[in-house]
Each structure stands twice: as structure tokens, then as C-alpha cells.
Design a protein around this motif. Structure first.
Motif, mmCIF file in Angstrom:
data_model
loop_
_atom_site.group_PDB
_atom_site.id
_atom_site.type_symbol
_atom_site.label_atom_id
_atom_site.label_comp_id
_atom_site.label_asym_id
_atom_site.label_seq_id
_atom_site.Cartn_x
_atom_site.Cartn_y
_atom_site.Cartn_z
ATOM 1 N N GLU A 10 55.421 5.374 -2.562
ATOM 2 C CA GLU A 10 54.228 5.098 -3.500
ATOM 3 C C GLU A 10 53.608 5.698 -3.702
ATOM 4 O OE1 GLU A 10 54.005 0.794 -3.276
ATOM 5 O OE2 GLU A 10 51.762 1.152 -4.541
ATOM 6 N N GLU B 155 44.508 -3.277 -1.197
ATOM 7 C CA GLU B 155 45.244 -2.017 -2.028
ATOM 8 C C GLU B 155 44.648 -2.692 -2.995
ATOM 9 O OE1 GLU B 155 49.090 -2.346 -2.680
ATOM 10 O OE2 GLU B 155 48.972 -4.438 -2.715
ATOM 11 N N ALA C 243 52.323 4.213 0.045
ATOM 12 C CA ALA C 243 52.655 3.573 0.951
ATOM 13 C C ALA C 243 53.540 4.654 2.060
ATOM 14 C CB ALA C 243 53.941 3.051 0.030
ATOM 15 N N TYR D 92 59.429 2.046 -5.005
ATOM 16 C CA TYR D 92 59.500 1.445 -6.469
ATOM 17 C C TYR D 92 60.964 2.576 -7.363
ATOM 18 C CZ TYR D 92 57.358 -2.004 -4.471
ATOM 19 O OH TYR D 92 56.622 -3.600 -3.613
ATOM 20 N N HIS E 226 58.128 -0.326 4.095
ATOM 21 C CA HIS E 226 57.276 0.129 2.499
ATOM 22 C C HIS E 226 56.201 -0.958 3.309
ATOM 23 C CE1 HIS E 226 56.324 0.552 -2.055
ATOM 24 N NE2 HIS E 226 55.046 -0.463 -1.118
ATOM 25 N N ASP F 66 51.745 -0.229 2.500
ATOM 26 C CA ASP F 66 50.539 0.685 1.393
ATOM 27 C C ASP F 66 49.608 0.971 2.856
ATOM 28 O OD1 ASP F 66 52.334 -1.063 -0.118
ATOM 29 O OD2 ASP F 66 51.241 -0.761 -1.844
#
Ligand code: ZN
Ligand code: ZN
Length: 408
Positions: free
Chosen positions: A315, A339, A346, A351, A376, A378
């Protein structure tokens, strides 16, 4: 206070999940937050949901389990637990998750146990996670204060004073006031984020170059036909929902093998009940090849090694330094808030932010350049002097961030 609590519960159920008549609703929440969860349940029944199913969690019990449970349980996931996630997600239930843990709830727990559990649940809940990442059901993550968390955020305050201070900070972040209409404010906010993501998607940048004085100097490649997401999203059934309340970010997916340079975290990260601080990564051809952390390095390394994809980025997200949560100056020790106060990346699962991505198989997504992982996580990188320059496929350079904020 009661008015604001009711407005907040309604906001999560209506704007966050957009609960429909006859739809099952699942709420996962700390048992300490029961009074607020009851308000959410009533708000869901008001909209005609099928039923509300609550799964209670508790920091104390989670910690006891990790410290004192029998060794084999960390490699196993009971069938009822897999069924709970996989079956309700398949039925298209709306999922609300209240994340309000003590940031150091699992301090002192063996990182190997955390890693083994994360691998076991990652595998067992794969169908659920896949549906979540591709928005096949509406989901929303939100928070309400708990005592241990509130006292961590406001170390000079104790008990109710800390709780009230955190409530005020949360209400302001989620735009809930005594006399305003938060749903209307959220509609306007989402419209603004939509303009931003449309603009970024339109550029179709080949790469973004991040630089700041902390030492970040990172080139992030983007896949062809990528798009930017943010604000409200649309389920596969065509219904609008907000996956995070609050949210200030627009995000996309990096190209798996096209990230190079150094990235330095600008805030501590709470990772599974432990605080990681003062950390940076070096990346080569997408892979994190060097890790350094002043605090919590073993937990960070452990999470980065749960599978092959965990050491690649999934991400890239842009949040102006001058934005509501960032401007409070509060360090929340909770990723949902931190975040949304900072540009972030991430590591782990991406996604499916490429054209037609929601309908692609894992193999097709990989071929499109997106990373696959069972994790996942962040981590925040934004600063007041962050600059981001976009480079198009034609070689044209476009300032995207100047001095921590959008250049357009
Ligand atoms: Zn994000
Ligand atoms: Zn994320």
C-alpha cells in the motif's frame, strides 16, 4: 455526551457499513466497549438488519492465552473460528471492528507465538481476507476509548480525565459534534477525497519519489492501470461504505518489484500489542532487504517473515501533513488514527487497486504487479518536509507533495 454517542453509533452503522434490510451484522469489539456496542446494535436493528452477532475480545484474556496457553494452540485455528469469519463474509454480512486495545497489551509475549498464530490465522481466514480486500462485503474499522489506551495517549491524565480527553479527540477526528450532522459532513468529506483520487488516478504515474529530512529517499513504482482509492468505497454489490472512520487518506498499490531506496518511519507503530519505534527499511527491487529498529526489532522482523510477500509493500497512501488528525498533534498509538495523520505505506497484501482487480484471481493480481501476503501492516512516514514527485510514463515530472502537503 449521549447525543454524541448516538450520532457516532449511527454514523458507523449507516455511513461506515451502510447496513441494508435483512443483512446480517457482525461486530467484533472489546468487552470494555459493551455500552457503545449496544448503541451500534440498536442502530443496525433500526435499519432493519437481519441480526447482530457480537464477538467479544479482551486484552487481558488475549494476553493470558499467549503467555499461558498450551503450545500447540499457536499453530491451530479452531474450525468454529474459521467458519465464523468465512461463513459470515460469504453471506455478505456487514462487519464492524472496534479497535481499542492497550498498545502494549502483549508486551513480554514470545514473538514466535505471535508469528505462529498470525501464520495459522492468515491461512485459515484466507477466504474472509480475500473477500474483505476486494470489498465483497461492507466493513468498517473504528475505535472508542478504553482506559489503558487512553492513559497511554494522555500520560499526564488518569482515569476518567484520560477517557474524556480521548473521547474528545475521537469525536473531533470523526466529525461528531453536539449539533452538527456527521453523516452530511462525511458525505462532503468523501466528495473531497474522491476529487483527489480521481486526479491521481488520471495521472497514471509510473513512479513516485518520496524524499524528506528524516532520511526517506524512496522510489515507488506503480502498476499499469492502477487507480487510487479513498473515502468511501463501493461493494461488489454496488453499495457505498467507509472502511475506516476516521479516514483522511487516498491510497493505491505499489508495483511489487519496483520499490527502491530507504524509508524511515515518522511515528511509532503498534504491532500486535507491542510498540515498534525508530525504525527504517532499505528496499531493493521491492523487497525489504535491511531492517533497523531502536525498539521492538524482533517483533518487526517476525512479522516481516510470516511469508514471502510480507517483506514487499502492499500500500502507498497519501495524507496531507496539514489535515485534521495530524493537526491535533496527538500520537494515538493506534494505527487507525496515526495512519490518517500521515502519509504511510503498508508491507504485505495489496488492495486490488488495478483495473478489474476485484474480479482477478491471486495469480492474475500477481501478474498485474500486486503483492500477496497473509499480513498487511501500515507504517507512517509523513513529515512536514516530505516531498513527493510523480513521474509519468512519458518521463514528465509532476510535484505531488511539497512541504508535506498536496501540491494540487
Ligand atoms: Zn492506509
Ligand atoms: Zn493499510
Amino acid at each position: 455526551m449521549d447525543t454524541k454517542l448516538n450520532k457516532y453509533a449511527k454514523l458507523l452503522i449507516k455511513k461506515g457499513l451502510n447496513v441494508q434490510k435483512g443483512q446480517p451484522v457482525v461486530i467484533v469489539a472489546p468487552v470494555d466497549c459493551a455500552p457503545f456496542v449496544r448503541l451500534c446494535a440498536s442502530a443496525a436493528y433500526d435499519l432493519g438488519c437481519r441480526e447482530v452477532v457480537v464477538r467479544w475480545v479482551d486484552d487481558f484474556l488475549t494476553r493470558e492465552r499467549y503467555l499461558r496457553g498450551d503450545e500447540p494452540i499457536f499453530d491451530e485455528v479452531p474450525e468454529w473460528f474459521s467458519h465464523f469469519h468465512n461463513d459470515y463474509s460469504e453471506a455478505g454480512a456487514a462487519w464492524l471492528r472496534i479497535e481499542s486495545s492497550d498498545p502494549e497489551a502483549l508486551k513480554g509475549v514470545d514473538p514466535e507465538r505471535l508469528k505462529r498464530s498470525s501464520i495459522a490465522s492468515g491461512k485459515a481466514l484466507k477466504p474472509y481476507r480475500l473477500r474483505q480486500m476486494s470489498n465483497s462485503f461492507p466493513w468498517c474499522i473504528a475505535s472508542v476509548p478504553t482506559l489503558a489506551w487512553a492513559e497511554k495517549v494522555f500520560p499526564d491524565l488518569k482515569g476518567e480525565a484520560a477517557m474524556n480527553a480521548l473521547w474528545d479527540a475521537i469525536f473531533s477526528a470523526v466529525r461528531v459534534t453536539e449539533d452538527g450532522d456527521p453523516i452530511k459532513l462525511w458525505d462532503e468529506h468523501c466528495k473531497k477525497l474522491k476529487e483527489r483520487k480521481t486526479r491521481l488516478s488520471h495521472y497514471q504515474f509510473k513512479e513516485l519519489h518520496f524524499i524528506n529530512s528524516l532520511g526517506t529517499d524512496l522510489v515507488v513504482g506503480l502498476p499499469e492501470n492502477h487507480f487510487w482509492e479513498g473515502g468511501s468505497e463501493i461493494t461488489q454489490a454496488g453499495l457505498e461504505f467507509c472502511a475506516n472512520i476516521p479516514t483522511e487518506e487516498v491510497f493505491s498499490a505499489p508495483k511489487r518489484d519496483a520499490v527502491n531506496g530507504v524509508v524511515v518511519a515518522s511515528k511509532p507503530l503498534v504491532l500486535g500489542g507491542n510498540i515498534i519505534d525508530g525504525f527504517k527499511f532499505e528496499l531493493k527491487d521491492g523487497k525489504i532487504v535491511k531492517v533497523f529498529a531502536e525498539k521492538g526489532q524482533e517483533f518487526l522482523e517476525s512479522e516481516l517473515s510470516v511469508d514471502e510477500g510480507a517483506s514487499y509493500l502492499g500500500e502507498v497512501a497519501l495524507v496531507p501533513y496539514d489535515s485534521p488528525i495530524s493537526n491535533t498533534g496527538i500520537l494515538f498509538y493506534n494505527t487507525l488514527f496515526d495512519e490518517n495523520a500521515s502519509c504511510h505505506f503498508a508491507f504485505g497484501e495489496a488492495y486490488p487497486c488495478v483495473k478489474n482487480g476485484a474480479n482477478m484471481s491471486k495469480e492474475e493480481l500477481k501478474a498485474a504487479g500486486l503483492n500477496d501476503s497473509i499480513t498487511h501492516i501500515d507504517f507512517m512516514v509523513g513529515t512536514a518536509d516530505l516531498s513527493i514527485t510523480g513521474k509519468t510514463h512519458e518521463g514528465k515530472e509532476v510535484p505531488v507533495f511539497v512541504n508535506g502537503n498536496f501540491a494540487f
